[in-house]
Design a protein around this motif. Structure first.
Motif, PDB file in Angstrom:
ATOM      1  N   ARG A  23       0.205  -2.004  -2.251  1.00 54.47           N
ATOM      2  CA  ARG A  23       0.342  -1.770  -0.801  1.00 54.47           C
ATOM      3  C   ARG A  23       0.021  -3.023   0.010  1.00 54.47           C
ATOM      4  N   ASP A  24      -0.846  -3.857  -0.523  1.00 51.22           N
ATOM      5  CA  ASP A  24      -1.224  -5.060   0.220  1.00 51.22           C
ATOM      6  C   ASP A  24      -0.103  -6.096   0.245  1.00 51.22           C
ATOM      7  N   ASN A  38       2.622  -4.821  15.618  1.00 49.59           N
ATOM      8  CA  ASN A  38       1.830  -3.657  16.030  1.00 49.59           C
ATOM      9  C   ASN A  38       2.623  -2.785  16.983  1.00 49.59           C
ATOM     10  N   TYR A  73       2.665   3.688  14.719  1.00 44.77           N
ATOM     11  CA  TYR A  73       1.987   4.039  13.476  1.00 44.77           C
ATOM     12  C   TYR A  73       2.581   3.277  12.295  1.00 44.77           C
ATOM     13  N   GLN A 112       2.741   2.256   5.111  1.00 46.93           N
ATOM     14  CA  GLN A 112       1.576   2.519   4.273  1.00 46.93           C
ATOM     15  C   GLN A 112       1.420   4.005   3.963  1.00 46.93           C
ATOM     16  N   GLY A 142       2.226   4.908  -2.014  1.00 45.84           N
ATOM     17  CA  GLY A 142       1.172   5.760  -2.560  1.00 45.84           C
ATOM     18  C   GLY A 142       1.427   7.245  -2.402  1.00 45.84           C
ATOM     19  N   MET A 153      -3.639  15.578   4.796  1.00 50.40           N
ATOM     20  CA  MET A 153      -2.506  15.282   3.904  1.00 50.40           C
ATOM     21  C   MET A 153      -1.473  16.398   3.958  1.00 50.40           C
ATOM     22  N   VAL A 210      -6.334  -1.039  17.047  1.00 49.26           N
ATOM     23  CA  VAL A 210      -5.145  -1.793  17.467  1.00 49.26           C
ATOM     24  C   VAL A 210      -4.654  -2.739  16.364  1.00 49.26           C
ATOM     25  N   ASN A 211      -5.334  -2.739  15.214  1.00 51.01           N
ATOM     26  CA  ASN A 211      -4.948  -3.637  14.111  1.00 51.01           C
ATOM     27  C   ASN A 211      -4.869  -5.082  14.590  1.00 51.01           C
ATOM     28  N   ARG A 247      -5.964  -4.488   9.413  1.00 52.32           N
ATOM     29  CA  ARG A 247      -5.721  -3.393   8.461  1.00 52.32           C
ATOM     30  C   ARG A 247      -5.882  -3.849   7.014  1.00 52.32           C
ATOM     31  N   ASP A 248      -5.652  -5.131   6.770  1.00 51.04           N
ATOM     32  CA  ASP A 248      -5.762  -5.636   5.407  1.00 51.04           C
ATOM     33  C   ASP A 248      -7.214  -5.750   4.957  1.00 51.04           C
ATOM     34  N   TYR A 269      -2.391  10.540   0.064  1.00 51.96           N
ATOM     35  CA  TYR A 269      -1.863   9.692   1.125  1.00 51.96           C
ATOM     36  C   TYR A 269      -2.948   8.774   1.692  1.00 51.96           C
ATOM     37  N   CYS A 270      -2.523   7.583   2.049  1.00 47.21           N
ATOM     38  CA  CYS A 270      -3.451   6.565   2.541  1.00 47.21           C
ATOM     39  C   CYS A 270      -3.730   6.795   4.018  1.00 47.21           C
ATOM     40  N   LEU A 271      -4.674   7.675   4.289  1.00 44.73           N
ATOM     41  CA  LEU A 271      -4.933   8.077   5.672  1.00 44.73           C
ATOM     42  C   LEU A 271      -5.496   6.949   6.518  1.00 44.73           C
ATOM     43  N   GLN A 275      -4.823   3.872   6.712  1.00 46.12           N
ATOM     44  CA  GLN A 275      -3.843   2.982   7.320  1.00 46.12           C
ATOM     45  C   GLN A 275      -3.051   3.669   8.429  1.00 46.12           C
ATOM     46  N   LEU A 276      -3.138   4.992   8.479  1.00 38.30           N
ATOM     47  CA  LEU A 276      -2.493   5.719   9.564  1.00 38.30           C
ATOM     48  C   LEU A 276      -3.344   5.611  10.835  1.00 38.30           C
ATOM     49  N   PHE A 277      -4.659   5.708  10.674  1.00 38.22           N
ATOM     50  CA  PHE A 277      -5.535   5.603  11.842  1.00 38.22           C
ATOM     51  C   PHE A 277      -5.622   4.162  12.344  1.00 38.22           C
ATOM     52  N   GLY A 279      -4.351   1.046  13.752  1.00 39.76           N
ATOM     53  CA  GLY A 279      -3.132   0.755  14.514  1.00 39.76           C
ATOM     54  C   GLY A 279      -2.630   1.928  15.337  1.00 39.76           C
ATOM     55  N   SER A 280      -3.312   3.069  15.290  1.00 41.44           N
ATOM     56  CA  SER A 280      -2.817   4.238  16.035  1.00 41.44           C
ATOM     57  C   SER A 280      -3.383   4.282  17.462  1.00 41.44           C
TER      58      SER A 280
END
Lengths: 478, 478
Positions: free
Chosen positions: A170-171, A196, A199, A203, A207, A458, B156-157, B170-171, B199-201, B203-205, B207-208
């Protein structure tokens, strides 16, 4: 769960799919469908009426639209190398397999941007090679890279040997192209290092193991090719000493570490016994061994000297008992082979139960010691052979059957063994599936480990994106 | 959009909230509420009846539950440093501001794991300092780091100067703690480098922008502290030459690049004119300048020699016209100042219109040339002062008003200017918001740039996680 479409509806659907993908894009011979319906570990044997192999993203999208219209569930499949049955259809034959094998073009590769745009069906090995041709490197390496395809690699967020330096799959993802459950194509193939704008959808798909859509192409980050590499094989008195060594290498030259792998004495001994031409490059056996690899794109950066400095101090203080630095590519390969042949050697020794777990790096020694003791208490004579990616906390904590024991009886103990190991994993806030994913093998573990708010989120996401549950049913979510 | 709760209901809600957070946790004085209701750029002036400042995650969750029960929307706010009005409430006073300022503890920092667990209200600068105390580094640097808080930085990433090496915010995120729209706490504070369990939650939050929940704490990756740093300031004849130089540094020692910043001659001239004690470290002015920074945790790695090797060849071939390598920390800081003071110098020169855009790195010169020509055609005499993160393709393409022109008239041209710039961005598949996000300023641009399948997916996710639209309404999604 979707209502299954009746068999005659599936036959009509397959005829329609043939008009989209042609004969070449449709496998209905039992030889092909049976092979696609079983995973390579032979954990699951499903059934399917057809393996659809679209030649383009547009064809794949059209196939998904047809399946969605017919209410027929789809299982995306790449190299079928899942460790957890993530790409096999169910047993009743109601699901179609959609193979990405013919989406196998490298669409673009730019050595200034350091990106490659690549289709889902390219094998990881072919992708690595395409990068090397332009003096770049795709820094992701897993044992199945010769057959694993990029789509599957991303769908499961593969990890492997170089995560300590470059992170997981993912990275490396900057952009994705995904066919959604209704057959819409989302073209998110951006090559941007910064973006940016809402959402981060990519990502979410990485996965998700094919349960939210089918990845058809990706933009991956590359790094410059390594021009200097130094590899050492070290014996250490304990897992705690291995961690001490990791801290020392990190303190000295952390940015250069490209792999830091741990092997037990017992596991290495099995390699030396079962694998032809495997040789210990040290005079004496030891309780644990470490493989340290440093790499840099800068030639003549003095990595070997750097490694020697760390090892000399560690030897003087008894943290390392003995060490050998590879003097040639052949020696480097021989050292790596001691690590890579661990699974094969265990297989030849008898039955084994695998645990792909992770804990915070600093907890690896405590985890190994406690899990070993707990398993030996559970099954007297069991042989713990932990090995793997110490630098990122991911240990393959495998158990080999007691000498002379009944392999079938031993395999039947898999659940008690996994529970015993996982109890220690949980103590250290670890993961019950570090790099292999959930697939069909482990959804039952999700409520206990990721239950409550997390599993609820999820499920909401699954329902929002695939409301009819047509994408890879029965995987990931219980 | 939620139905607004009637004013008396809000008064009752505030009383209830007070019982949870106490007087210290509740600001209702107009001095406080007015300051929290306006962004620092003064783009948006909202209104709010209270700024709630919970002291713990549990308190914050209780506040969210009370707001949710009352149907009152919430705007999460950290340092209120958004460039796009991302943390201001709306104008009708129906939204409450929830500040993370009192969640300001560093919960843990482990130099072996290379992780820190940190609460949302810690400023980025304080987080950097906490890492440095343990000989580690949080490799994220932005101009507002003294006041920007980790929660907002992640929401805001944020990007900044070191993205070329370490990626965006995010990284660096391994785990998150989030209060969900119904007040449930999701504890995803895992310290694992590998964890493929659904699921990679997180990374959803990330930047949201506070529209899916409120980040209350995070586990961040650290890297070892740099022990050798080399900085050069170079004049180049064109943006194309700057790209050539980037390719050369990348080919020579890509892993060591920690920043590669571009400045225009005009922009640098404004800095020299308006900023006290700013000095050009070169004999002659040039059309463009580049700041190259190499860094490594390994002491005595020979970075300066490495930089000299690249620059000598580039000088010999006319890619670089002149170059100065910093000989001391003071010189390094002086060079960085020429870059960091660009915004301030522009402000002092008059009105300016800002564009935070990105394109693939290889397209930066073409983008700058074409966008400059297009803007000069649109407004004769306008001064393009592109600068920023060339190494990651993120250019702050700012336009300063014509000399002697009316600043108000110029500012009124912001939309035509942004449209003109964005047309070129679009040609190169770039982003209209590289690192600043969407906030309240740019949701109207989303349908055109991220419309169709992408925006539809975002809306589905928003509806799934925040079905009543209570979290930061009016931001990100149009």
């Amino acid at each position: 769960m979707p209502d299954s479409a009746p068999p005659h509806a599936v036959a009509t659907l397959i005829d329609r799919i043939r008009t989209v993908v042609g004969d070449r894009g449709l496998l209905t011979d039992p030889i092909d469908t049976e092979s696609a319906a079983e995973d390579w570990r032979r954990l699951f044997k499903g059934r399917t009426q057809a393996v659809v192999r679209p030649g383009t993203t547009e064809e794949l999208a059209a196939v998904v639209r047809l399946c969605a219209a017919a209410g027929v569930p789809m299982v995306a499949q790449g190299g079928n190398t899942s460790m957890v049955g993530g790409a096999v259809p169910n047993e009743d034959g109601s699901e179609l397999v959609i193979s990405t094998a013919r989406l196998n073009r490298v669409r673009a590769l730019d050595p200034i941007d350091m990106t490659m745009t690549i289709e889902a069906g390219v094998t990881l090995k072919a992708a690595q090679n395409a990068a090397l041709e332009k003096d770049c490197m795709l820094p992701l390496s897993i044992s199945s890279e010769g057959s694993a395809q990029i789509g599957g690699v991303l769908a499961v967020n593969a990890g492997g040997n170089n995560t300590v330096r470059y992170g997981n799959a993912r990275d490396l993802v900057l952009g994705l192209e995904v066919v959604l459950p209704d057959g819409t194509i989302w073209n998110g193939l951006r090559k941007l290092r910064k973006d940016n704008t809402g959402y981060c959808l990519r990502q979410l798909f990485v996965g998700s193991e094919g349960t939210l859509g089918i990845i058809t192409a990706a933009v991956l980050k590359l790094v410059p090719r390594s021009r200097e590499i130094a590899v050492a094989f070290c014996s250490v008195p304990s897992a705690a000493a291995a961690l001490d060594l990791f801290a020392r290498v990190q303190a000295h030259d952390a940015a250069a570490i490209s792999a830091f792998e741990l092997m037990s004495g017992l596991g290495t001994d099995l390699v030396l016994r079962h694998i032809p031409n495997a040789v210990l490059p040290l005079a004496e056996p030891a309780p644990f061994y470490v493989l340290v690899e440093l790499a840099t794109p800068r030639p003549n950066a003095g990595l070997r000297a750097s490694l020697e400095t760390v090892l000399e101090a560690a030897l003087a203080e008894g943290v390392v008992v003995d060490a050998a630095i590879a003097e040639s590519d052949a020696q480097r390969a021989a050292i790596w082979r001691l690590r890579e042949e661990h699974s094969e050697a265990q297989k030849r020794e008898g039955a084994s139960v695998k645990n792909d777990v992770s804990v915070p790096v600093s907890k690896v020694p405590a985890f190994i010691d406690e899990a070993t003791a707990a398993c030996e208490k559970l099954i007297p004579g069991v042989r713990a052979v932990p090995f793997g990616h110490m630098g990122d906390g991911n240990i393959h904590f495998n158990l080999v059957q007691p000498i002379g024991g009944d392999p079938r009886w031993f395999l039947d103990q898999d659940h008690p063994i996994m529970d015993t190991v996982n109890e220690v994993v949980r103590k250290y806030d670890g993961s019950f599936s570090a790099e292999h994913g959930i697939g069909k093998l482990k959804p039952y573990m999700m409520p206990e480990w990721r239950g409550g708010a997390e599993l609820d989120l999820m499920r909401r996401i699954k329902d929002a994106i695939d409301p009819r549950g047509l994408m890879n049913p029965g995987k990931v979510l219980p």
